[in-house]
Scaffold this active site. Sequence first.
Site, PDB file in Angstrom:
ATOM      1  N   ARG A   1       0.840  -1.203   0.000  1.00  0.00           N
ATOM      2  CA  ARG A   1       0.000   0.000   0.000  1.00  0.00           C
ATOM      3  C   ARG A   1       0.869   1.245   0.000  1.00  0.00           C
ATOM      4  O   ARG A   1       1.802   1.370   0.784  1.00  0.00           O
ATOM      5  CB  ARG A   1      -0.922   0.013   1.220  1.00  0.00           C
ATOM      6  CG  ARG A   1      -1.848  -1.197   1.199  1.00  0.00           C
ATOM      7  CD  ARG A   1      -2.943  -1.121   2.219  1.00  0.00           C
ATOM      8  NE  ARG A   1      -3.756  -2.336   2.119  1.00  0.00           N
ATOM      9  CZ  ARG A   1      -4.802  -2.595   2.889  1.00  0.00           C
ATOM     10  NH1 ARG A   1      -5.177  -1.730   3.815  1.00  0.00           N
ATOM     11  NH2 ARG A   1      -5.492  -3.703   2.725  1.00  0.00           N
TER      12      ARG A   1
ATOM     13  N   SER B   1     -11.078  -6.283   8.964  1.00  0.00           N
ATOM     14  CA  SER B   1     -12.224  -5.592   8.407  1.00  0.00           C
ATOM     15  C   SER B   1     -12.950  -6.602   7.524  1.00  0.00           C
ATOM     16  O   SER B   1     -12.355  -7.148   6.604  1.00  0.00           O
ATOM     17  CB  SER B   1     -11.735  -4.395   7.593  1.00  0.00           C
ATOM     18  OG  SER B   1     -12.807  -3.541   7.270  1.00  0.00           O
TER      19      SER B   1
ATOM     20  N   ARG C   1       1.398   0.671  10.349  1.00  0.00           N
ATOM     21  CA  ARG C   1       1.064   1.117   8.991  1.00  0.00           C
ATOM     22  C   ARG C   1       2.314   1.043   8.118  1.00  0.00           C
ATOM     23  O   ARG C   1       3.193   1.890   8.207  1.00  0.00           O
ATOM     24  CB  ARG C   1       0.521   2.555   9.053  1.00  0.00           C
ATOM     25  CG  ARG C   1      -0.163   3.048   7.802  1.00  0.00           C
ATOM     26  CD  ARG C   1      -0.770   4.427   8.013  1.00  0.00           C
ATOM     27  NE  ARG C   1      -1.782   4.427   9.052  1.00  0.00           N
ATOM     28  CZ  ARG C   1      -3.067   4.111   8.849  1.00  0.00           C
ATOM     29  NH1 ARG C   1      -3.487   3.810   7.644  1.00  0.00           N
ATOM     30  NH2 ARG C   1      -3.917   4.128   9.851  1.00  0.00           N
TER      31      ARG C   1
END
Length: 426
Positions: free
Chosen positions: A262, A352, A277
């Site tokens: 990402r 999620s 992250r």
Amino acid sequence: MHDIKAIRDNPLAFDAGLARRGLAPLSVSLLALDEQKRETMQKLQDAQSRRNALSKEIGMAMGKKDVALADKLKAEVAGLKDAITQGEEQERVQTKALNDALAVIPNIPLATVPDGKSEHDNVEVRIWGEKPVKNFEPQQHFDIGEGLGLMDFEIASKLSGARFVVLKGALARMERALAQFMINLHTDEFGYSETYAPYMLREEAMYGVGQLPKFEEDLFKTTSGHYLIPTAEASLTNLVREQVLDEAKLPIRMTAYTPCFRAEAGAAGRDTRGMIRQHQFSKVELVSITTPEQSDAEHERMTGCAEEVLKRLNLHYRTIVLCTGDMGFGSRKTYDIEVWLPGQNAYREISSCSQFGEFQARRMDARCKAAEAKQARYVHTLNGSALAVGRTMVAVLENYQNDDGSVTIPEVLRPYMGGMTVIKRP
RNA sequence: GGAGAGGUGGCAGAGUGGUCUAUUGCGACGGUCUUGAAAACCGUAGGGGGUGCAAGCCCUCCGGGGGUUCGAAUCCCUCCCUCUCCGCCA
């Protein structure tokens, strides 16, 4: 991707759905584009129809060697040519305009999703376990890892820059152990089929799951024009693209352990320290392909599968349902699982689980059909992290840390770590 | 990376500019015959879209996209994919 016909049939319901996401109504502008396009098509089709008929007559005249008649007919059809050429071009432009507009509109939330503007309006649906009691000040995972001498951000930045990590020894092994544990749970006990799939995808596949065109800046793109997957969802979900599946074989449940890449374009300054992250992290992903009737129950089941990982690791968590304002682009309902991190003194997202209805299926052209049914229909797609491996390691380190800086290894991981019970400082 | 051959309906496989509304076979479905089945025979079939109350009518689709032409599965350009041989390679 939304169905323009459904918007045509019920524009108010569509706008009301957008409003729940905090978006302005779009049905009027969409239907105007649709109207123009259909008008163009109507004219074009009339012209094409006449051309086809005349061309056939030319063919017959040529067959009879009646050149005079053929020439006369050619002159007649020549008058249609401009109209057809222009109509085709116009239809192309108008179709693209409509599709481009539709492609960036998010999914409509289900009725069971709570209304809200931001993450503060999310609703807790259940909580499991308890915060561990420590008789010392808990450290954050990066201090624990660095203290063990097994987590190195400094060397990682020399290799690759910010938002990368190097793990060594027992922590490198724990990353692998966590993934093995998760994959085994989902395959052996929950019936997901283990899958190995590409980490680099074409543009069409990224479009299919809704990563493109809107979120290109979040993705890494290679010199070959491929995109690196930001999640295995992209690879697994696309495995059913451009197919009509037998409904008797649904649901299809797949799992994969993959790296995820990402760009974190919009995350400057957030979670800059540690492993929360990263540009590269690994994750065990669950994907289900279902009929429309099955998707709600499958969503609950999938979330339960993800939660089970935390239960077996004995990690305290809560499950929340995201409000309309906090859901991802393609989702129509999302549960987040947040694990307790004593070092951060906060709950942090570790999974999620989302259901998409037919939103992705339309983009991928993935359909299903019952044996007795005449018409194929779009499948429903779901996916969930079960779990993000890096963040799970963070949770293990912070929850299982001891006052001497060592970390006890959760019992379920020990078989995957050669029987090791504790990671000690050097 | 180099050279070549290909991509046509569920599958196999014809079709090199015009009655293609895509041949044929297998498979599928419906029927006739039969106690039942097989065989034989007859018949039906795809996707997307527009229009219409409907029956229907029309457009489009032969890997994707663009072009030539009155007319394209067929000719041209381009991209994707598959196969064969060569080269390189974990």
